[in-house]
Motif scaffolding. Structure first.
Motif, PDB file in Angstrom:
ATOM      1  N   ILE A  51       0.867  -1.184   0.000  1.00  0.00           N
ATOM      2  CA  ILE A  51       0.000   0.000   0.000  1.00  0.00           C
ATOM      3  C   ILE A  51       0.900   1.230   0.000  1.00  0.00           C
ATOM      4  CG2 ILE A  51      -1.828   1.243   1.221  1.00  0.00           C
ATOM      5  CD1 ILE A  51      -2.589  -1.464   2.513  1.00  0.00           C
ATOM      6  N   LYS A  52       0.914   1.931  -1.109  1.00  0.00           N
ATOM      7  CA  LYS A  52       1.874   3.012  -1.300  1.00  0.00           C
ATOM      8  C   LYS A  52       1.300   4.403  -1.071  1.00  0.00           C
ATOM      9  CE  LYS A  52       4.963  -0.013  -2.561  1.00  0.00           C
ATOM     10  NZ  LYS A  52       6.114  -0.316  -1.665  1.00  0.00           N
ATOM     11  N   ASP A  53      -0.006   4.510  -0.921  1.00  0.00           N
ATOM     12  CA  ASP A  53      -0.632   5.821  -0.771  1.00  0.00           C
ATOM     13  C   ASP A  53      -1.703   5.746   0.309  1.00  0.00           C
ATOM     14  OD1 ASP A  53      -2.115   8.276  -1.149  1.00  0.00           O
ATOM     15  OD2 ASP A  53      -1.140   8.437  -3.100  1.00  0.00           O
ATOM     16  N   LEU A  54      -1.771   6.766   1.143  1.00  0.00           N
ATOM     17  CA  LEU A  54      -2.719   6.759   2.256  1.00  0.00           C
ATOM     18  C   LEU A  54      -4.166   6.717   1.773  1.00  0.00           C
ATOM     19  CD1 LEU A  54      -2.112   6.778   5.307  1.00  0.00           C
ATOM     20  CD2 LEU A  54      -2.723   9.205   5.334  1.00  0.00           C
ATOM     21  N   VAL A  55      -4.424   7.245   0.582  1.00  0.00           N
ATOM     22  CA  VAL A  55      -5.804   7.244   0.071  1.00  0.00           C
ATOM     23  C   VAL A  55      -6.273   5.835  -0.260  1.00  0.00           C
ATOM     24  CG1 VAL A  55      -5.625   9.583  -0.842  1.00  0.00           C
ATOM     25  CG2 VAL A  55      -5.049   7.640  -2.312  1.00  0.00           C
ATOM     26  N   ASP A  56      -5.349   4.895  -0.376  1.00  0.00           N
ATOM     27  CA  ASP A  56      -5.709   3.522  -0.704  1.00  0.00           C
ATOM     28  C   ASP A  56      -5.966   2.666   0.532  1.00  0.00           C
ATOM     29  OD1 ASP A  56      -5.427   4.012  -3.454  1.00  0.00           O
ATOM     30  OD2 ASP A  56      -3.255   3.663  -3.357  1.00  0.00           O
ATOM     31  N   VAL A  57      -5.722   3.228   1.709  1.00  0.00           N
ATOM     32  CA  VAL A  57      -5.902   2.473   2.952  1.00  0.00           C
ATOM     33  C   VAL A  57      -7.394   2.333   3.252  1.00  0.00           C
ATOM     34  CG1 VAL A  57      -5.430   2.412   5.421  1.00  0.00           C
ATOM     35  CG2 VAL A  57      -3.700   3.294   3.848  1.00  0.00           C
ATOM     36  N   THR A  58      -7.801   1.140   3.663  1.00  0.00           N
ATOM     37  CA  THR A  58      -9.193   0.879   4.042  1.00  0.00           C
ATOM     38  C   THR A  58      -9.279   0.557   5.531  1.00  0.00           C
ATOM     39  OG1 THR A  58      -9.064  -1.499   3.639  1.00  0.00           O
ATOM     40  CG2 THR A  58      -9.605  -0.085   1.747  1.00  0.00           C
ATOM     41  N   SER A  59     -10.498   0.530   6.037  1.00  0.00           N
ATOM     42  CA  SER A  59     -10.690   0.145   7.434  1.00  0.00           C
ATOM     43  C   SER A  59     -10.172  -1.265   7.679  1.00  0.00           C
ATOM     44  CB  SER A  59     -12.174   0.229   7.806  1.00  0.00           C
ATOM     45  OG  SER A  59     -12.635   1.559   7.743  1.00  0.00           O
ATOM     46  N   HIS A  60     -10.347  -2.125   6.673  1.00  0.00           N
ATOM     47  CA  HIS A  60      -9.860  -3.500   6.799  1.00  0.00           C
ATOM     48  C   HIS A  60      -8.345  -3.525   6.960  1.00  0.00           C
ATOM     49  CE1 HIS A  60      -9.627  -7.818   6.272  1.00  0.00           C
ATOM     50  NE2 HIS A  60      -8.724  -7.638   5.324  1.00  0.00           N
ATOM     51  N   ASP A  61      -7.652  -2.630   6.267  1.00  0.00           N
ATOM     52  CA  ASP A  61      -6.195  -2.572   6.376  1.00  0.00           C
ATOM     53  C   ASP A  61      -5.786  -2.188   7.800  1.00  0.00           C
ATOM     54  OD1 ASP A  61      -5.708  -3.190   3.665  1.00  0.00           O
ATOM     55  OD2 ASP A  61      -6.055  -1.098   3.100  1.00  0.00           O
ATOM     56  N   VAL A  62      -6.501  -1.225   8.380  1.00  0.00           N
ATOM     57  CA  VAL A  62      -6.192  -0.800   9.746  1.00  0.00           C
ATOM     58  C   VAL A  62      -6.453  -1.950  10.719  1.00  0.00           C
ATOM     59  CG1 VAL A  62      -6.668   0.880  11.564  1.00  0.00           C
ATOM     60  CG2 VAL A  62      -6.743   1.595   9.167  1.00  0.00           C
ATOM     61  N   GLU A  63      -7.558  -2.661  10.518  1.00  0.00           N
ATOM     62  CA  GLU A  63      -7.867  -3.817  11.361  1.00  0.00           C
ATOM     63  C   GLU A  63      -6.791  -4.893  11.222  1.00  0.00           C
ATOM     64  OE1 GLU A  63     -11.682  -4.911   9.922  1.00  0.00           O
ATOM     65  OE2 GLU A  63     -12.772  -3.469  11.187  1.00  0.00           O
ATOM     66  N   SER A  64      -6.311  -5.078  10.006  1.00  0.00           N
ATOM     67  CA  SER A  64      -5.263  -6.070   9.775  1.00  0.00           C
ATOM     68  C   SER A  64      -3.970  -5.668  10.467  1.00  0.00           C
ATOM     69  CB  SER A  64      -5.019  -6.237   8.269  1.00  0.00           C
ATOM     70  OG  SER A  64      -6.168  -6.746   7.624  1.00  0.00           O
ATOM     71  N   TYR A  65      -3.717  -4.368  10.520  1.00  0.00           N
ATOM     72  CA  TYR A  65      -2.526  -3.878  11.216  1.00  0.00           C
ATOM     73  C   TYR A  65      -2.610  -4.191  12.702  1.00  0.00           C
ATOM     74  CZ  TYR A  65       0.800  -0.630  13.322  1.00  0.00           C
ATOM     75  OH  TYR A  65       1.816  -0.079  14.063  1.00  0.00           O
ATOM     76  N   VAL A  66      -3.782  -3.950  13.292  1.00  0.00           N
ATOM     77  CA  VAL A  66      -3.969  -4.246  14.714  1.00  0.00           C
ATOM     78  C   VAL A  66      -3.806  -5.745  14.958  1.00  0.00           C
ATOM     79  CG1 VAL A  66      -5.597  -4.187  16.639  1.00  0.00           C
ATOM     80  CG2 VAL A  66      -5.477  -2.257  15.060  1.00  0.00           C
ATOM     81  N   ALA A  67      -4.319  -6.549  14.025  1.00  0.00           N
ATOM     82  CA  ALA A  67      -4.173  -8.004  14.141  1.00  0.00           C
ATOM     83  C   ALA A  67      -2.703  -8.404  14.060  1.00  0.00           C
ATOM     84  CB  ALA A  67      -4.969  -8.701  13.043  1.00  0.00           C
ATOM     85  N   ALA A  68      -1.941  -7.711  13.212  1.00  0.00           N
ATOM     86  CA  ALA A  68      -0.511  -7.991  13.090  1.00  0.00           C
ATOM     87  C   ALA A  68       0.222  -7.665  14.383  1.00  0.00           C
ATOM     88  CB  ALA A  68       0.076  -7.189  11.926  1.00  0.00           C
ATOM     89  N   LEU A  69      -0.209  -6.607  15.045  1.00  0.00           N
ATOM     90  CA  LEU A  69       0.380  -6.267  16.339  1.00  0.00           C
ATOM     91  C   LEU A  69       0.100  -7.361  17.355  1.00  0.00           C
ATOM     92  CD1 LEU A  69      -0.577  -2.465  16.605  1.00  0.00           C
ATOM     93  CD2 LEU A  69       1.656  -3.415  16.006  1.00  0.00           C
ATOM     94  N   ASP A  70      -1.105  -7.917  17.272  1.00  0.00           N
ATOM     95  CA  ASP A  70      -1.490  -8.999  18.170  1.00  0.00           C
ATOM     96  C   ASP A  70      -0.613 -10.222  17.934  1.00  0.00           C
ATOM     97  OD1 ASP A  70      -3.308 -10.134  20.180  1.00  0.00           O
ATOM     98  OD2 ASP A  70      -3.970 -11.424  18.546  1.00  0.00           O
ATOM     99  N   GLU A  71      -0.400 -10.537  16.670  1.00  0.00           N
ATOM    100  CA  GLU A  71       0.442 -11.682  16.315  1.00  0.00           C
ATOM    101  C   GLU A  71       1.883 -11.474  16.768  1.00  0.00           C
ATOM    102  OE1 GLU A  71       0.030 -12.207  12.142  1.00  0.00           O
ATOM    103  OE2 GLU A  71      -2.076 -12.843  12.242  1.00  0.00           O
ATOM    104  N   ALA A  72       2.286 -10.208  16.832  1.00  0.00           N
ATOM    105  CA  ALA A  72       3.657  -9.892  17.266  1.00  0.00           C
ATOM    106  C   ALA A  72       3.792  -9.956  18.786  1.00  0.00           C
ATOM    107  CB  ALA A  72       4.055  -8.513  16.764  1.00  0.00           C
ATOM    108  N   GLY A  73       2.670 -10.226  19.466  1.00  0.00           N
ATOM    109  CA  GLY A  73       2.712 -10.380  20.916  1.00  0.00           C
ATOM    110  C   GLY A  73       2.573  -9.101  21.712  1.00  0.00           C
ATOM    111  N   GLU A  74       2.119  -8.022  21.080  1.00  0.00           N
ATOM    112  CA  GLU A  74       1.959  -6.768  21.811  1.00  0.00           C
ATOM    113  C   GLU A  74       0.740  -6.852  22.738  1.00  0.00           C
ATOM    114  OE1 GLU A  74       2.518  -3.031  20.190  1.00  0.00           O
ATOM    115  OE2 GLU A  74       4.075  -3.604  18.763  1.00  0.00           O
ATOM    116  N   SER A  75       0.831  -6.187  23.864  1.00  0.00           N
ATOM    117  CA  SER A  75      -0.256  -6.206  24.842  1.00  0.00           C
ATOM    118  C   SER A  75      -1.447  -5.403  24.331  1.00  0.00           C
ATOM    119  CB  SER A  75       0.222  -5.618  26.166  1.00  0.00           C
ATOM    120  OG  SER A  75       0.496  -4.228  26.013  1.00  0.00           O
TER     121      SER A  75
END
Length: 306
Positions: A45-69
């Protein structure tokens, strides 16, 4: 990401210069948002205008997978909210897609909080119908001061006259580890403090023996610095007069201060600075009541600052 570095630089300049956040807070924002942008870039994803809510949710999920509290994830998401909202205000994007992504619930007991109406009842009860009795004036000023600043009871007790600038409407509070912070004082607190310091406090001071006790803002009936236990009694008595049935203690005003600011739109990192929390994760608990973006600052958010 295309253009994101420039936008990030603008955002950091905005919170540093225009909003005057602490350097440590600006640095924390920069680290959180850089991590987010790097993750988006890794997803193609190279441009902020292309980011979706799903992308943000996926980012939070990635943080979870990384073991963040949960608190760490909530803090990082708060930074993402701020960045996307800034992009919207700058016209870079047409929609804040992050606003639909909620912070993960953190474990732990939620603090006792009064509603704004209950706080007003409490503060009105302390004034005893506008009495000029020095103790009543002190109690009114003390509670207004504590709600206006969100201070700890120890910070109210330790506050000296020279820590406060009524003309500039600010006070310097000394918190844990002797760390000092500058906190605004709203109009209601200023008025109560002016009445107390010009009418009530001189009468209380005259009962004392002078010395360093005379430096304290809040004095007891003997002209000495008020004690922590006395502050508890002031809060308890005002609560009984206001017929407030919720658990009530000095920290309730601090919890209410933080919650009401966030409900009013203040961002979590600004509230962190005002409360004197070492970590924003400690402040994050107050976001449980507010689904809105955390975008405003103290003077526009605090119900008794205007």
């Amino acid at each position: 990401m295309d253009g994101s570095d420039a936008l990030l630089a603008q955002f950091l300049a905005h919170i540093d210069v225009e909003r005057g956040l602490a350097k440590s807070t600006v640095k924390a924002y920069a680290a959180d948002i850089r991590k987010y942008l790097d993750w988006l870039d890794a997803q193609g994803i190279k441009d902020l205008v292309d980011v979706t809510s799903h992308d943000v949710e996926s980012y939070v999920a990635a943080l979870d997978e990384a073991g963040e509290s949960g608190r760490s994830k909530a803090r990082r998401l708060a930074s993402v909210h701020e960045f996307h909202n800034f992009a919207l205000r700058q016209g870079v994007v047409a929609d804040d897609v992050s606003s639909r992504v909620k912070a993960p619930k953190a474990n732990g007991h939620l603090p006792d909080v009064l509603s704004v109406d209950e706080v007003i009842r409490l503060l009105d009860a302390a004034s005893m119908g506008g009495s000029d009795d020095p103790v009543v004036l002190r109690d009114k000023a003390l509670l207004e001061f504590m709600y206006a600043t969100g201070c700890r009871v120890s910070e109210a007790v330790d506050a000296d006259l020279n820590d406060m600038d009524v003309d500039e409407r600010v006070v310097v509070l000394t918190g844990k580890g002797s760390k000092q912070r500058l906190v605004p004082l709203g109009e209601y607190a200023i008025k109560a403090l002016q009445r107390y310091t010009t009418i009530g406090r001189p009468q209380l001071e005259s009962k004392g023996k002078g010395g360093k006790e005379r430096r304290a803002i809040f004095l007891n009936k003997r002209g000495h610095r008020i004690s922590r236990q006395s502050v508890w009694e002031v809060v308890k008595t005002a609560g009984e007069r206001a017929h407030i049935t919720k658990p009530l203690h000095p920290h309730t005003l601090r919890h209410s201060f933080a919650t009401h600011l966030i409900q009013g739109g203040a961002d979590v990192r600004t509230v962190q600075e005002l409360l004197g929390h070492a970590s924003v994760t400690t402040t994050q608990i107050y976001t449980h009541v507010s689904p809105e973006n955390l975008i405003e600052t103290y003077l526009t958010a605090h119900p008794r600052a205007r």
